[in-house]
Write a protein that holds these residues in place. Structure first.
Motif, PDB file in Angstrom:
ATOM      1  N   LEU A 153       0.835  -1.207   0.000  1.00 49.94           N
ATOM      2  CA  LEU A 153       0.000   0.000   0.000  1.00 49.94           C
ATOM      3  C   LEU A 153       0.869   1.256   0.000  1.00 49.94           C
ATOM      4  CD1 LEU A 153      -2.685   1.492   0.209  1.00 49.94           C
ATOM      5  CD2 LEU A 153      -2.647   1.091   2.689  1.00 49.94           C
ATOM      6  N   LEU A 154       1.950   1.251   0.787  1.00 50.00           N
ATOM      7  CA  LEU A 154       2.865   2.391   0.822  1.00 50.00           C
ATOM      8  C   LEU A 154       3.447   2.657  -0.562  1.00 50.00           C
ATOM      9  CD1 LEU A 154       4.507   4.521   2.415  1.00 50.00           C
ATOM     10  CD2 LEU A 154       6.214   2.728   2.849  1.00 50.00           C
ATOM     11  N   SER A 155       3.830   1.598  -1.260  1.00 48.95           N
ATOM     12  CA  SER A 155       4.400   1.773  -2.600  1.00 48.95           C
ATOM     13  C   SER A 155       3.360   2.341  -3.564  1.00 48.95           C
ATOM     14  CB  SER A 155       4.952   0.444  -3.132  1.00 48.95           C
ATOM     15  OG  SER A 155       3.916  -0.444  -3.513  1.00 48.95           O
ATOM     16  N   TYR A 156       2.108   1.907  -3.428  1.00 46.96           N
ATOM     17  CA  TYR A 156       1.056   2.421  -4.302  1.00 46.96           C
ATOM     18  C   TYR A 156       0.819   3.912  -4.045  1.00 46.96           C
ATOM     19  CZ  TYR A 156      -0.088  -2.565  -4.900  1.00 46.96           C
ATOM     20  OH  TYR A 156      -0.048  -3.909  -5.160  1.00 46.96           O
ATOM     21  N   ILE A 157       0.879   4.309  -2.770  1.00 47.39           N
ATOM     22  CA  ILE A 157       0.690   5.723  -2.433  1.00 47.39           C
ATOM     23  C   ILE A 157       1.839   6.569  -2.986  1.00 47.39           C
ATOM     24  CG2 ILE A 157       0.598   7.370  -0.517  1.00 47.39           C
ATOM     25  CD1 ILE A 157      -0.857   5.178   1.103  1.00 47.39           C
ATOM     26  N   VAL A 158       3.082   6.068  -2.833  1.00 49.38           N
ATOM     27  CA  VAL A 158       4.241   6.788  -3.376  1.00 49.38           C
ATOM     28  C   VAL A 158       4.107   6.920  -4.890  1.00 49.38           C
ATOM     29  CG1 VAL A 158       6.740   6.649  -3.762  1.00 49.38           C
ATOM     30  CG2 VAL A 158       5.801   6.162  -1.500  1.00 49.38           C
ATOM     31  N   ASP A 159       3.700   5.833  -5.550  1.00 46.84           N
ATOM     32  CA  ASP A 159       3.504   5.879  -7.004  1.00 46.84           C
ATOM     33  C   ASP A 159       2.490   6.954  -7.376  1.00 46.84           C
ATOM     34  OD1 ASP A 159       5.275   3.802  -7.217  1.00 46.84           O
ATOM     35  OD2 ASP A 159       3.776   2.264  -7.625  1.00 46.84           O
ATOM     36  N   PHE A 160       1.399   7.017  -6.618  1.00 51.55           N
ATOM     37  CA  PHE A 160       0.341   7.993  -6.918  1.00 51.55           C
ATOM     38  C   PHE A 160       0.848   9.420  -6.732  1.00 51.55           C
ATOM     39  CE2 PHE A 160      -3.336  10.598  -5.729  1.00 51.55           C
ATOM     40  CZ  PHE A 160      -4.193  10.327  -6.782  1.00 51.55           C
ATOM     41  N   LEU A 161       1.628   9.647  -5.672  1.00 53.40           N
ATOM     42  CA  LEU A 161       2.129  10.997  -5.389  1.00 53.40           C
ATOM     43  C   LEU A 161       3.132  11.472  -6.439  1.00 53.40           C
ATOM     44  CD1 LEU A 161       2.604  10.767  -1.515  1.00 53.40           C
ATOM     45  CD2 LEU A 161       0.763  11.917  -2.759  1.00 53.40           C
ATOM     46  N   LEU A 162       3.819  10.532  -7.097  1.00 55.43           N
ATOM     47  CA  LEU A 162       4.845  10.899  -8.077  1.00 55.43           C
ATOM     48  C   LEU A 162       4.327  10.889  -9.516  1.00 55.43           C
ATOM     49  CD1 LEU A 162       7.888   8.869  -6.646  1.00 55.43           C
ATOM     50  CD2 LEU A 162       7.408  11.302  -6.346  1.00 55.43           C
ATOM     51  N   LYS A 163       3.044  10.610  -9.695  1.00 55.04           N
ATOM     52  CA  LYS A 163       2.529  10.366 -11.049  1.00 55.04           C
ATOM     53  C   LYS A 163       2.550  11.600 -11.951  1.00 55.04           C
ATOM     54  CE  LYS A 163      -2.358  11.044  -9.827  1.00 55.04           C
ATOM     55  NZ  LYS A 163      -2.609  12.242 -10.636  1.00 55.04           N
ATOM     56  N   ASP A 164       2.612  12.809 -11.371  1.00 54.31           N
ATOM     57  CA  ASP A 164       2.589  14.016 -12.196  1.00 54.31           C
ATOM     58  C   ASP A 164       3.980  14.481 -12.634  1.00 54.31           C
ATOM     59  OD1 ASP A 164      -0.193  14.236 -12.136  1.00 54.31           O
ATOM     60  OD2 ASP A 164      -0.138  15.254 -10.190  1.00 54.31           O
ATOM     61  N   LEU A 165       5.017  13.764 -12.210  1.00 51.18           N
ATOM     62  CA  LEU A 165       6.361  14.090 -12.669  1.00 51.18           C
ATOM     63  C   LEU A 165       6.519  13.675 -14.132  1.00 51.18           C
ATOM     64  CD1 LEU A 165       8.524  12.875  -9.639  1.00 51.18           C
ATOM     65  CD2 LEU A 165       8.068  15.240 -10.282  1.00 51.18           C
ATOM     66  N   PRO A 166       7.539  14.215 -14.836  1.00 46.26           N
ATOM     67  CA  PRO A 166       7.831  13.706 -16.182  1.00 46.26           C
ATOM     68  C   PRO A 166       8.068  12.200 -16.125  1.00 46.26           C
ATOM     69  CG  PRO A 166       9.082  15.705 -15.747  1.00 46.26           C
ATOM     70  CD  PRO A 166       8.425  15.336 -14.452  1.00 46.26           C
ATOM     71  N   GLU A 167       7.562  11.479 -17.114  1.00 45.62           N
ATOM     72  CA  GLU A 167       7.562  10.014 -17.041  1.00 45.62           C
ATOM     73  C   GLU A 167       8.949   9.423 -16.819  1.00 45.62           C
ATOM     74  OE1 GLU A 167       7.328   9.434 -21.886  1.00 45.62           O
ATOM     75  OE2 GLU A 167       5.518   9.529 -20.697  1.00 45.62           O
ATOM     76  N   ALA A 168       9.999  10.027 -17.411  1.00 44.90           N
ATOM     77  CA  ALA A 168      11.348   9.492 -17.259  1.00 44.90           C
ATOM     78  C   ALA A 168      11.839   9.611 -15.819  1.00 44.90           C
ATOM     79  CB  ALA A 168      12.317  10.221 -18.196  1.00 44.90           C
ATOM     80  N   TRP A 169      11.325  10.623 -15.090  1.00 41.53           N
ATOM     81  CA  TRP A 169      11.692  10.800 -13.686  1.00 41.53           C
ATOM     82  C   TRP A 169      10.785   9.983 -12.768  1.00 41.53           C
ATOM     83  CZ3 TRP A 169      15.851  13.029 -11.573  1.00 41.53           C
ATOM     84  CH2 TRP A 169      16.622  13.871 -12.374  1.00 41.53           C
ATOM     85  N   ALA A 170       9.514   9.874 -13.122  1.00 43.45           N
ATOM     86  CA  ALA A 170       8.531   9.253 -12.232  1.00 43.45           C
ATOM     87  C   ALA A 170       8.898   7.810 -11.891  1.00 43.45           C
ATOM     88  CB  ALA A 170       7.142   9.315 -12.881  1.00 43.45           C
ATOM     89  N   TRP A 171       9.093   6.977 -12.918  1.00 47.31           N
ATOM     90  CA  TRP A 171       9.345   5.571 -12.632  1.00 47.31           C
ATOM     91  C   TRP A 171      10.709   5.364 -11.972  1.00 47.31           C
ATOM     92  CZ3 TRP A 171      13.402   2.822 -14.657  1.00 47.31           C
ATOM     93  CH2 TRP A 171      14.015   3.295 -15.829  1.00 47.31           C
ATOM     94  N   ARG A 172      11.687   6.212 -12.312  1.00 48.97           N
ATOM     95  CA  ARG A 172      13.009   6.070 -11.690  1.00 48.97           C
ATOM     96  C   ARG A 172      12.952   6.376 -10.185  1.00 48.97           C
ATOM     97  NH1 ARG A 172      16.931   5.775 -15.674  1.00 48.97           N
ATOM     98  NH2 ARG A 172      16.189   6.299 -17.773  1.00 48.97           N
ATOM     99  N   LEU A 173      12.226   7.433  -9.830  1.00 55.18           N
ATOM    100  CA  LEU A 173      12.093   7.760  -8.407  1.00 55.18           C
ATOM    101  C   LEU A 173      11.299   6.692  -7.660  1.00 55.18           C
ATOM    102  CD1 LEU A 173      11.531  11.622  -8.169  1.00 55.18           C
ATOM    103  CD2 LEU A 173      13.310  10.268  -7.050  1.00 55.18           C
TER     104      LEU A 173
END
Length: 468
Positions: A153-173
């Motif tokens: 659940l924590l990972s899903y929340i982090v993913d959601f919070l980072l979703k508006d970053l540029p795609e190349a940065w989002a998945w790396r973070l």
């Protein structure tokens, strides 16, 4: 002489639990990272690469769990957890700095990361159970499951919070931030002692007694517990000398080994991880909307998993293991089969119907097959074969997880999602039948009673007439 300072049990359980959170985070984080990675590297039409990147962690876990079990008997539980935490940090950072279009690089790094995932899944519960008093060990399986799904659940929340970053940065973070809980785990476990059981097995009796004084309040029970640990260690040493891998599938043990390994394998082949890894892509295929905009769905699944794990802790000792697991498997199977049937009858049904049924599946999985698989595996194997049989059950479980993660995107590229989930639904029903006819009830029964049932089963097989 100054009295040794006790280590608070809450401190021990917190960092034991934190290993579960770390394990769950790394399992779940790819769910949100994958839509961005897929777009960034233009992998939309390459189901094979998507499957390999996602499942490579489980491939590494197959070997990590097996190696950790062997090495922890030589190096100690605590030291192996620390090594796993270091691998977590290195693997997470290397994943986050993957070169553009470096699919092979990312697969190799995630295999390395998987060795730590497999090790953590084996070592953390073992360490916690060896440090905890006997009266708390029964609750630790449910607690560990709660921590794992909380990590997801924590990972899903982090993913959601980072979703508006540029795609190349989002998945790396998303992938790189797994290093943070790994660092916390390392420094927490570094302050913990080695388990008394490992110390006794290696002849360090005075040190084992000292550790028990840290974590037990009743001085009068320490010597008795130390004696019990010695007796158990001696019995296991004798069992290891008198058994081999071939022993698992011969004589009275065969029935119990097939039951335990079968339950562990069915848990994964029923398709739960297809939902956990690919729910944004499932929603995308059902609705046509971008997967990166569907990251609220993993959070919903994560909440369901956490609530279900807490429900299991509340009801675990009130119902038979087989009753719960057969109930769960039946509803899970219907949750996969009904969308295919409804869609066949009415092709114009709202495509989000399948997602609603997947939520029902996750709800029943969370308080039945998810925790009970490991309860049954922990209870079903006699002492003489417990180490080898538990290791084999864990390996089959990871193999199933790997194959589901690898094959699901390939299958959905070749056929409809309803058809793929219908296949998993049939496997769920087969799992119910397997449990009914091949798995003994273990709740409230001693290991001797369970082993006796295996002996009776052997005698039944022996008199069964052969069919020409």
């Amino acid at each position: 002489m100054q009295k040794e300072k006790k280590i608070p049990s809450s401190f021990i359980y917190f960092f034991g639990s934190f290993g579960g959170i770390l394990f769950g985070y790394d399992i779940g984080v790819m769910t949100g990272a994958l839509p961005f990675l897929q777009t960034d590297w233009a992998l939309q039409n390459n189901a094979g690469i998507i499957g390999w990147i996602t499942s490579s962690v489980m491939l590494g876990a197959i070997f990590g769990g097996a190696l950790a079990g062997q090495l922890s008997d030589k190096l100690g539980r605590r030291k192996m957890i620390l090594i796993s935490a270091v691998i977590f940090v290195v693997g997470s950072v290397l994943s986050g700095v993957s070169p553009h279009n470096g699919s092979l690089y990312l697969i190799i790094v995630r295999v390395l990361l998987g060795t730590a995932v497999g090790a953590a899944s084996a070592l953390v519960p073992a360490y916690m159970s060896e440090m905890a008093p006997a009266k708390l060990r029964g609750q630790l399986s449910g607690l560990n499951q709660t921590m794992i799904v909380s990590g997801m659940l924590l990972s899903y929340i982090v993913d959601f919070l980072l979703k508006d970053l540029p795609e190349a940065w989002a998945w790396r973070l998303m992938l790189g931030l797994a290093a943070v809980p790994a660092v916390i785990l390392y420094f927490g476990v570094a302050k913990l002692p080695e388990s008394p059981r490992f110390l006794v097995k290696n002849g360090h009796f005075s040190e084992a007694r000292k550790v028990l004084t840290y974590i037990r309040n009743d001085e009068s029970e320490i010597d008795q517990e130390l004696a019990d640990i010695k007796d158990t260690a001696n019995a296991e040493a004798q069992a290891a000398k008198s058994t081999s891998w071939g022993t698992l599938f011969t004589g009275k043990y065969r029935y119990l080994v097939i039951a335990g390994i079968g339950v562990a394998a069915f848990q994964q082949f029923q398709g739960a991880n297809a939902i956990f890894y690919y729910i944004p892509l499932i929603v995308e295929k059902a609705t046509g909307s971008a997967a990166s905009s569907a990251l609220m769905w993993p959070i919903i699944q994560g909440v369901i998993l956490v609530v279900g794990s807490l429900l299991y802790i509340a009801i675990a000792d009130r119902f038979n293991r087989k009753t719960l697991i057969m109930l769960g498997g039946t509803v899970m199977g219907l949750s996969f089969l009904l969308p295919a049937i409804i869609n066949w009858i009415n092709p114009n049904t709202n495509p989000m119907m399948i997602v609603v049924f997947l939520c029902i599946y996750v709800a029943f999985y969370s308080f039945t097959w998810a925790p009970l698989t490991w309860v049954i595996v922990g209870e079903i194997f006699p002492l003489a074969i417990r180490g080898r049989a538990s290791g084999m059950a864990s390996s089959f479980n990871w193999i199933g997880s790997f194959l589901v993660g690898l094959l699901f995107p390939i299958m959905t590229a070749a056929m409809s999602q309803e058809a793929v989930f219908a296949i998993f639904g049939i496997i769920c029903i087969l799992g119910v039948a397997f449990t009914k006819f091949c798995v003994p009830e273990t709740r409230g029964r001693s290991l001797e009673e369970i082993e006796e049932e295996g002996t009776r089963d052997k005698s039944k097989v022996a008199v069964k007439p052969e069919i020409d």
